[in-house]
Scaffold this active site. Structure first.
Site, PDB file in Angstrom:
ATOM      1  N   GLY A  26       0.839  -1.208   0.000  1.00  0.00           N
ATOM      2  CA  GLY A  26       0.000   0.000   0.000  1.00  0.00           C
ATOM      3  C   GLY A  26       0.872   1.255   0.000  1.00  0.00           C
ATOM      4  N   HIS A  27       1.885   1.274   0.885  1.00  0.00           N
ATOM      5  CA  HIS A  27       2.803   2.423   0.908  1.00  0.00           C
ATOM      6  C   HIS A  27       3.580   2.510  -0.403  1.00  0.00           C
ATOM      7  CE1 HIS A  27       2.612   1.339   5.329  1.00  0.00           C
ATOM      8  NE2 HIS A  27       2.262   2.605   5.352  1.00  0.00           N
TER       9      HIS A  27
ATOM     10  N   MET B 248      -4.633  -3.809   2.779  1.00  0.00           N
ATOM     11  CA  MET B 248      -3.292  -3.890   3.363  1.00  0.00           C
ATOM     12  C   MET B 248      -3.166  -2.913   4.518  1.00  0.00           C
ATOM     13  SD  MET B 248      -0.593  -4.772   0.501  1.00  0.00           S
ATOM     14  CE  MET B 248      -0.908  -6.148  -0.608  1.00  0.00           C
TER      15      MET B 248
END
Ligand code: PAF
Length: 290
Positions: free
Chosen positions: A46-47, A194
């Site tokens: 996700g990041h 996530m």
């Protein structure tokens, strides 16, 4: 930031900066625009998706890694929050970060610190009601990070939908020039959004956790079949959650996506959202209705 400009197939280690002074010095000559990705570490896909978007739109990408004590309303949650700097640097470098700012608590909140940034009504429901002080902790640290970095753009995930709205409101109200951009939720193949907290689930809880997404999809299906009653849509979410004994719902919401007030009827866009506990792990998810 030539040091970290990714060449073909290169795996570059971003430059690590730990003080406000060094950050200002590095950014004074950094190519613009600057894209900022604020994080609390424990980086996952996700990041990485936020970083890749920042990379595509910026000449310099800055990520921050700071587990912000002010936004944890439970000390145990703060202490248990996963921390792995080496893995974070590898993921950040691969996704295209130039500079990673990893400050200490004293660097973010200097001795004598006494400023709090608090947004109004938008912070009252949902996460604001369930986690007193949490959103104030977020807006305070994000205001500091936005001021320190002075980026043209900052990237936030849609999973924390209320955080995103509140940060946008704050930036607008305070005249912070950084544009706040939203990036889509990244999900595991089974639908679980996530989150750094997923790694704290037991195997049984992990197997049960896709129920968050399943419950939102059930409400969406009801909506698409013509159900426009807000309470009926919340009930559709609760019904799916109730079938999963490990899932303990904290809130279930069908709200106006601008004000976050609960809707009696869905007559335009709406935000379905929920927070659910699995033992000591608290997960959130959401789904915007058109
Ligand atoms: O979403 C997060 O990870 C945090 O709330 C943020 C925005 C980095 C502030 O600490």
């Amino acid at each position: 930031m030539a040091e970290a400009t990714p060449g073909p197939g290169a795996m570059l280690r971003p430059r690590v900066i730990r003080t406000r002074t060094d950050l200002r010095a590095a950014l004074a000559t950094a190519p613009r625009p600057i894209g900022l990705v604020p994080t609390m570490g424990a980086l996952h896909e996700g990041h990485a998706s936020l970083i890749r978007r920042a990379r595509a739109e910026s000449a310099t990408v800055v990520a921050t890694i700071f587990v912000n004590p002010r936004q944890f309303n439970e000390t145990a949650d703060f202490e248990r929050y996963p921390r792995d700097e080496a893995s974070d640097l590898a993921i950040a470098g691969e996704a295209g970060v130039d500079i990673v700012f990893i400050p200490t608590v004293e660097e973010v909140y200097p001795a004598g610190f006494q400023t709090t940034v608090r947004v109004g009504a938008l912070t009252e429901p949902l996460e604001g009601a369930a986690r007193p002080g949490h959103l104030e902790g977020v807006t305070t640290v994000v205001a500091i990070l936005l001021c320190l970095v002075g980026a043209e753009r900052a990237y936030f995930g849609q999973k924390d939908a209320q955080q995103l709205l509140v940060v946008r409101r704050m930036a607008l109200d305070l005249g912070i020039a950084t544009e706040i951009l939203a990036c889509p939720i990244v999900r595991e193949p089974d639908g679980l959004a996530m989150s750094s907290r997923n790694m704290r689930l037991t195997p049984e809880q992990r197997a049960a956790a896709p129920v968050l997404r399943a419950s939102l999809l059930a409400a969406r299906a009801a909506y698409e079949a013509g159900e426009k009653d807000g309470e009926a849509l919340r009930a559709a979410i609760r019904e799916v959650l109730a079938a999963e004994p490990l899932a303990v719902p904290e809130y279930v919401s069908c709200a106006d996506p601008v004000t976050l007030r609960e809707l009696a009827r869905v007559e335009g866009p709406a935000l379905l959202s929920l927070a659910v506990r699995f033992g000591s792990v608290r997960l959130i998810d959401n789904d915007p209705l058109p």
